[in-house]
Design an enzyme around this catalytic site. Structure first.
Site, mmCIF file in Angstrom:
data_model
loop_
_atom_site.group_PDB
_atom_site.id
_atom_site.type_symbol
_atom_site.label_atom_id
_atom_site.label_comp_id
_atom_site.label_asym_id
_atom_site.label_seq_id
_atom_site.Cartn_x
_atom_site.Cartn_y
_atom_site.Cartn_z
ATOM 1 N N ALA A 100 1.012 -1.075 -0.429
ATOM 2 C CA ALA A 100 0.226 0.229 0.407
ATOM 3 C C ALA A 100 0.483 1.527 -0.120
ATOM 4 O O ALA A 100 2.154 1.497 0.552
ATOM 5 C CB ALA A 100 -0.848 -0.220 1.351
ATOM 6 N N LYS A 101 0.455 2.254 -0.323
ATOM 7 C CA LYS A 101 0.894 3.489 -0.362
ATOM 8 C C LYS A 101 2.021 3.610 1.116
ATOM 9 O O LYS A 101 3.151 3.996 0.757
ATOM 10 C CB LYS A 101 -0.144 4.705 -0.216
ATOM 11 C CG LYS A 101 -1.005 4.748 -1.613
ATOM 12 C CD LYS A 101 -0.865 5.757 -2.313
ATOM 13 C CE LYS A 101 -1.295 5.379 -3.838
ATOM 14 N NZ LYS A 101 -2.691 5.853 -4.079
ATOM 15 N N ARG A 102 1.614 3.294 2.618
ATOM 16 C CA ARG A 102 2.870 3.292 3.114
ATOM 17 C C ARG A 102 3.572 2.769 2.969
ATOM 18 O O ARG A 102 4.631 2.843 4.033
ATOM 19 C CB ARG A 102 2.084 2.844 4.597
ATOM 20 C CG ARG A 102 1.696 0.858 4.304
ATOM 21 C CD ARG A 102 1.228 0.224 5.729
ATOM 22 N NE ARG A 102 0.564 -0.647 5.183
ATOM 23 C CZ ARG A 102 -0.136 -1.534 4.971
ATOM 24 N NH1 ARG A 102 -0.851 -0.603 4.718
ATOM 25 N NH2 ARG A 102 -0.210 -2.725 4.378
#
Ligand code: GLU
Length: 288
Positions: free
Chosen positions: A260-262
């Protein structure tokens, strides 16, 4: 791709420029690109940038650069949703003129509360109704913000039920769904078709674009399988063709969680900066 492409197979990768692409995006883009190549078909890149509050031009530019680095080629010009608001507006108007939408003045919190207070928790998703005309007119007049929602009740009446709505899943849904799938738009409730601050919402824009671009096979992550139910309904209401769907597995990292973007370290930028070649990444993703 060359001029000899097969228009019987057209697929797309449709990222939103809200962050840098990561390994999961690379897997998704390669899955679609390689499927088009195997079929002698066409591969389209579409930038889904309708939400101007979250999308940024630098991410748009980074997407093109990262995909080119990965070795992908796509047709020009690239369609950017923000430049085609009139197309989505026309579709929304058509639905509204047929009484299939209503204005919803509720805030996100009010919608969440309405779902929670449903009797016996049976209501999975929000279902609403238009306000009485006088109240609605007064609130519009007062300049109150509203979203346009699809009325499932009106849609069900218009189509004489949802029984005839099916789609073909060539990949697999989260519960192993494959083959001819009965669409159950009820799962999503009265979805938002046009957001207060944006003017159009994801489901409507994607359905209009898949049709306008002649997409025959939607290849995307399994997290969007559920979205297909309402997208199939919108196709029926707007008399648009239904592509086949091929939902692919979601790539998980060493900790078992999906990218994910994290996961900053897993962006294509970082991987490239760390010295990884595109070829190595393709091989690591199973596209040797
Ligand atoms: N723009 C969506 C996303 O980035 C994908 C839409 C789709 O493939 O239907 O998640």
């Amino acid at each position: 791709m060359s001029g000899l492409s097969n228009t019987a197979f057209v697929t797309r990768f449709a990222p939103s420029p809200t962050g840098l692409l990561h390994r999961g995006h690379a897997f998704s883009a390669l899955t679609a690109f390689e499927a088009a190549r195997a079929a002698g078909g066409r591969f389209i890149l579409r930038i889904e940038d309708i939400d101007r509050t979250r999308c940024r031009p630098e991410y748009d530019a980074a997407i093109l650069e990262d995909l080119a680095w990965l070795g992908l080629e796509w047709e020009a010009p690239v369609r950017r949703q923000s430049q085609h608001m009139a197309d989505y507006g026309a579709a929304l108007r058509e639905l509204s003129e047929r009484g299939l939408t209503y204005r919803c003045f509720r805030t996100r919190r009010e919608v969440a509360e309405a779902i929670e207070s449903a009797p016996h928790g049976t209501l999975e998703a929000f279902r609403g109704a238009p306000l009485p005309p006088a109240e609605e007119a007064a609130r519009v007049e007062a300049g109150e913000a509203y979203a346009w929602r699809l009325s499932l009740a009106a849609a069900e009446r218009a189509l004489g039920g949802f029984g005839g709505l099916t789609f073909v899943e060539d990949g697999e849904g989260p519960d192993g769904e494959h083959g001819v799938i009965q669409a159950r738009p009820q799962l999503g409730g009265d979805v938002v078709l046009a957001r207060k601050e944006v003017g159009v919402a994801y489901h409507l824009a994607v359905v209009v674009d898949d049709a306008l671009q002649g997409i025959t096979e939607v290849i995307r992550g399994r997290d969007l399988f559920e979205a297909t139910h309402v997208q199939r309904l919108l196709q029926a209401l707007l008399a648009l063709p239904t592509p086949a769907y091929r939902h692919h597995r979601l790539l998980a990292g060493p900790d078992g969680r999906r990218y994910a973007k994290r996961d900053r370290a897993q962006t294509l930028r970082e991987l490239r900066a760390s010295g990884m070649t595109a070829r190595e990444l393709r091989e690591a993703l199973g596209f040797g």
